[in-house]
Design a protein around this motif. Structure first.
Motif, short mmCIF file in Angstrom:
data_model
loop_
_atom_site.label_atom_id
_atom_site.label_comp_id
_atom_site.label_asym_id
_atom_site.label_seq_id
_atom_site.Cartn_x
_atom_site.Cartn_y
_atom_site.Cartn_z
N PRO A 49 10.13 6.00 65.27
CA PRO A 49 10.21 6.91 64.13
C PRO A 49 9.80 8.32 64.54
O PRO A 49 9.07 8.50 65.52
CB PRO A 49 9.22 6.31 63.11
CG PRO A 49 8.30 5.48 63.93
CD PRO A 49 9.08 5.01 65.12
N GLU A 51 9.91 12.87 63.30
CA GLU A 51 9.96 13.91 62.28
C GLU A 51 10.62 15.14 62.89
O GLU A 51 10.31 15.53 64.02
CB GLU A 51 8.53 14.24 61.83
CG GLU A 51 8.45 15.25 60.74
CD GLU A 51 7.00 15.44 60.30
OE1 GLU A 51 6.49 16.55 60.51
OE2 GLU A 51 6.41 14.49 59.76
N ASP A 66 24.26 8.57 59.79
CA ASP A 66 23.93 7.45 60.67
C ASP A 66 25.15 7.20 61.56
O ASP A 66 26.20 7.82 61.38
CB ASP A 66 23.49 6.22 59.90
CG ASP A 66 24.59 5.57 59.07
OD1 ASP A 66 25.78 5.89 59.25
OD2 ASP A 66 24.25 4.72 58.22
N ALA A 85 11.39 13.09 57.77
CA ALA A 85 11.06 11.88 58.54
C ALA A 85 12.32 11.09 58.84
O ALA A 85 13.21 10.96 58.00
CB ALA A 85 10.08 11.01 57.76
N ILE A 86 12.40 10.58 60.07
CA ILE A 86 13.55 9.80 60.51
C ILE A 86 13.07 8.48 61.10
O ILE A 86 12.16 8.45 61.92
CB ILE A 86 14.37 10.58 61.57
CG1 ILE A 86 14.91 11.86 60.96
CG2 ILE A 86 15.50 9.74 62.11
CD1 ILE A 86 15.74 12.68 61.90
N LYS A 87 13.71 7.40 60.68
CA LYS A 87 13.39 6.07 61.18
C LYS A 87 14.13 5.83 62.50
O LYS A 87 15.10 6.51 62.81
CB LYS A 87 13.84 5.01 60.17
CG LYS A 87 13.15 5.11 58.83
CD LYS A 87 13.71 4.10 57.88
CE LYS A 87 13.08 4.24 56.51
NZ LYS A 87 13.64 3.30 55.54
N PRO A 88 13.71 4.82 63.26
CA PRO A 88 14.47 4.48 64.47
C PRO A 88 15.91 4.12 64.09
O PRO A 88 16.15 3.52 63.04
CB PRO A 88 13.74 3.26 65.03
CG PRO A 88 12.36 3.35 64.46
CD PRO A 88 12.52 4.00 63.12
N GLY A 89 16.84 4.52 64.93
CA GLY A 89 18.24 4.24 64.64
C GLY A 89 19.15 5.15 65.44
O GLY A 89 18.72 5.84 66.35
N THR A 113 8.92 12.20 68.19
CA THR A 113 8.76 10.80 67.87
C THR A 113 7.30 10.37 67.97
O THR A 113 6.53 10.99 68.70
CB THR A 113 9.64 9.92 68.79
OG1 THR A 113 9.30 10.18 70.15
CG2 THR A 113 11.12 10.21 68.57
#
Length: 114
Positions: A49, A51, A66, A85-89, A113
């Motif tokens: 995760p 930012e 995505d 905020a960005i999640k893993p992906g 990260t």
């Protein structure tokens, strides 16, 4: 010799962690005198995760997608994305174009990260 070894160790200590936790998502959007816009937006994988802490370019904002093409967020001003905020992906971005002013935009979204 000892001073040199200490300087090298200090440089590795300072630069290592700073570089290890930064990811970049880049893209180019150009529709100048083209029948179809040229968009180069490679997919970037984030393993952790993070930012968004800076955006370079993208004068007219951008859209975050995505890997499947679903829109996740749209920003009219690229600097509004700072703190997002960005999640893993897997992600890609496409910079917006102001057709009457600029037909060519580059963007680089920098993510720290965790």
């Amino acid at each position: 010799m000892r001073k040199l070894a200490l300087l090298v160790m200090a440089a590795l200590f300072i630069s290592g962690p700073a570089l290890a936790g930064i990811e970049k998502i880049k893209a180019l959007h150009d529709d100048h005198e083209r029948p179809r816009p040229l968009i180069k937006a490679p997919v970037t994988t984030l393993d952790a995760p993070g930012e968004i802490f800076a955006v370079i370019g993208g004068d007219y904002g951008f859209v975050l997608f995505d890997a499947g093409g679903a829109e996740l967020a749209a920003f009219d001003d690229s600097q509004d994305a700072v703190g997002f905020a960005i999640k893993p992906g897997r992600y890609k971005v496409i910079p917006n174009i102001e057709g009457d002013v600029h037909h060519h935009q580059f963007i680089e979204v920098l993510i720290k990260t965790h």
